[in-house]
Enzyme design. Sequence first.
Site, mmCIF file in Angstrom:
data_model
loop_
_atom_site.group_PDB
_atom_site.id
_atom_site.type_symbol
_atom_site.label_atom_id
_atom_site.label_comp_id
_atom_site.label_asym_id
_atom_site.label_seq_id
_atom_site.Cartn_x
_atom_site.Cartn_y
_atom_site.Cartn_z
ATOM 1 N N GLY A 115 30.930 48.286 1.572
ATOM 2 C CA GLY A 115 30.010 47.357 0.912
ATOM 3 C C GLY A 115 29.662 46.151 1.759
ATOM 4 O O GLY A 115 28.842 45.325 1.356
ATOM 5 N N ARG A 175 38.226 59.600 7.307
ATOM 6 C CA ARG A 175 39.612 59.178 7.071
ATOM 7 C C ARG A 175 40.020 59.585 5.673
ATOM 8 O O ARG A 175 39.228 60.132 4.903
ATOM 9 C CB ARG A 175 39.727 57.652 7.200
ATOM 10 C CG ARG A 175 38.730 56.925 6.293
ATOM 11 C CD ARG A 175 38.922 55.425 6.282
ATOM 12 N NE ARG A 175 37.809 54.720 5.681
ATOM 13 C CZ ARG A 175 37.588 54.598 4.382
ATOM 14 N NH1 ARG A 175 38.403 55.169 3.523
ATOM 15 N NH2 ARG A 175 36.552 53.914 3.929
ATOM 16 N N HIS A 213 27.284 57.139 -7.823
ATOM 17 C CA HIS A 213 27.914 57.250 -6.506
ATOM 18 C C HIS A 213 28.993 58.318 -6.625
ATOM 19 O O HIS A 213 30.026 58.092 -7.259
ATOM 20 C CB HIS A 213 28.516 55.900 -6.116
ATOM 21 C CG HIS A 213 29.044 55.855 -4.718
ATOM 22 N ND1 HIS A 213 29.247 54.682 -4.032
ATOM 23 C CD2 HIS A 213 29.417 56.832 -3.861
ATOM 24 C CE1 HIS A 213 29.731 54.933 -2.829
ATOM 25 N NE2 HIS A 213 29.844 56.235 -2.710
ATOM 26 N N GLU A 235 17.049 51.617 3.763
ATOM 27 C CA GLU A 235 17.014 52.803 2.923
ATOM 28 C C GLU A 235 16.406 52.444 1.577
ATOM 29 O O GLU A 235 16.583 51.322 1.085
ATOM 30 C CB GLU A 235 18.423 53.373 2.685
ATOM 31 C CG GLU A 235 18.962 54.179 3.826
ATOM 32 C CD GLU A 235 20.289 54.842 3.511
ATOM 33 O OE1 GLU A 235 20.667 55.771 4.243
ATOM 34 O OE2 GLU A 235 20.962 54.423 2.543
ATOM 35 N N VAL A 246 40.876 55.576 -0.142
ATOM 36 C CA VAL A 246 41.757 54.849 -1.053
ATOM 37 C C VAL A 246 42.012 55.694 -2.297
ATOM 38 O O VAL A 246 43.136 55.772 -2.809
ATOM 39 C CB VAL A 246 41.131 53.491 -1.451
ATOM 40 C CG1 VAL A 246 42.000 52.770 -2.469
ATOM 41 C CG2 VAL A 246 40.888 52.623 -0.236
ATOM 42 N N ARG A 293 42.028 50.412 -9.471
ATOM 43 C CA ARG A 293 42.519 49.593 -8.364
ATOM 44 C C ARG A 293 42.914 48.222 -8.909
ATOM 45 O O ARG A 293 42.057 47.406 -9.268
ATOM 46 C CB ARG A 293 41.444 49.430 -7.294
ATOM 47 C CG ARG A 293 40.952 50.732 -6.691
ATOM 48 C CD ARG A 293 40.097 50.467 -5.474
ATOM 49 N NE ARG A 293 39.428 51.663 -4.993
ATOM 50 C CZ ARG A 293 38.752 51.741 -3.854
ATOM 51 N NH1 ARG A 293 38.663 50.652 -3.078
ATOM 52 N NH2 ARG A 293 38.161 52.857 -3.484
ATOM 53 N N LYS A 328 20.913 47.545 5.446
ATOM 54 C CA LYS A 328 22.276 47.967 5.748
ATOM 55 C C LYS A 328 22.634 47.803 7.222
ATOM 56 O O LYS A 328 21.786 47.981 8.098
ATOM 57 C CB LYS A 328 22.467 49.447 5.387
ATOM 58 C CG LYS A 328 22.413 49.764 3.908
ATOM 59 C CD LYS A 328 22.733 51.240 3.701
ATOM 60 C CE LYS A 328 22.905 51.582 2.242
ATOM 61 N NZ LYS A 328 23.323 52.992 2.075
#
Length: 453
Positions: free
Chosen positions: A164, A291, A207, A199, A294, A338, A157
Amino acid sequence: MDKILIANRGEIALRIIRTCKRLGIGTVAVYSEADSEMPFVKEADEAFLLGPAQVQQSYLKSDDIIDIAIRTGAKGIHPGYGLLSENSDFARKAEQAGIKFIGPDADTIVKMGDKIGSRVTMQQAGVPVVPGTDDGVATVEEAIEAAAKIGYPIMLKASAGGGGIGMVRCEDEQALTQHFQSVKTRAKAYFGDDVVFLEKFIANARHIEVQIFGDDHGNIIHLFERNCSVQRRNQKVIEESPSPHLPEDAKNRLHQAAVDAAKAVSYKNAGTVEFIVDENNDFYFLEMNTRLQVEHPVTEEVTGYDLVEWQLEVAKGNELPVKDQLEITSTGHAIEFRVYAEDPVKFMPSPGPINKLDWKVEQEGVRIDSGYVEGGKVTPFYDPLIAKVIVRASTREEAIEKSRSFLNEVEIEGLKTNIPLFTEFLHSDEFQAGDYTTAVLPNWLEKQKESVK
């Protein structure tokens, strides 16, 4: 705060404008040449051209945006999500100019934007983290040595990553060697920082994220969880709340861990704490998004609160509209889809004109957050999100049935969308059962391919 500037575009800009109108707050939009005819530009009280279509020449020009806020007398800047929303330099510059950044302070953005640093902070707060490295790995040799201790498969990562991007699953040493430099290069290109870490990959994981809110008076609460496990290429496409097949005691522990995470950094305004939950319902901190997400409408639909209104209240220095955790309840079930302008098989963007756009939205419990209208055009310059369809019902089964019925009636012509994918996937045993992991969509798509052969 009688006027704010919205440093974003599309559906999120429009969504913020509509809350501001309801509250009697003036709005200033900024836009690129490619977006000059977009609905958010027309609905704002004032609108200013930033520059050409490319984000580096328009929506990422932080100094120009702050200058417009000063000239128009805007008292605050709402960054939406993406773009400058987690840019600590932008937040700091706004505050230095006497303009309230509608989000957490710059230091919190820095602390939680660093994936490695946030791991350490969470461990100190007693929040479980995924086994991994607590420092960056500079060379492939270091990565191989660390991976041997952690155990494969591992996730490689970018420390500054998100959405992503800069994240690759490696099954063995050969894969780690193959991807190490490309992930560093991608991280540098997207985030200006090539630090990477490792990780452990948690198999059969869900998730799940928790919406949190804090204010300047030390109040921190949660607004329950969202399951975001339906993903393609590590990006969410369907979210729902409450999370199915998660026992109440596990939910309570997850909610408390999210509040503990927020308290560890004295969090203010809207944020989301993301977790990986394994097959035993043990969970691990993944990251904190500093923040509005979405998928925040999912939470709005089950709690009845306007989260943008809450953001504005906190930004004014007021206490949270509801600060007693016991007064916050979740009712019914909500699912968000979405809707992208993309090939539903190849998952490639499919920009083009929207010759027809008929949502047939006269249905109770169906909400459309869209940045486009019929006759508009999805350009290749930005994320191809056309809209978010949020469906609410009293039970999950009713929400699925209502979603299927509604999506089958939607008419969009002129470009491809992923709606056909949704309508088929909603029929799947895996989604209907609710006991799914982040592998559910890739595995289902693979089964579809095999059945065609």
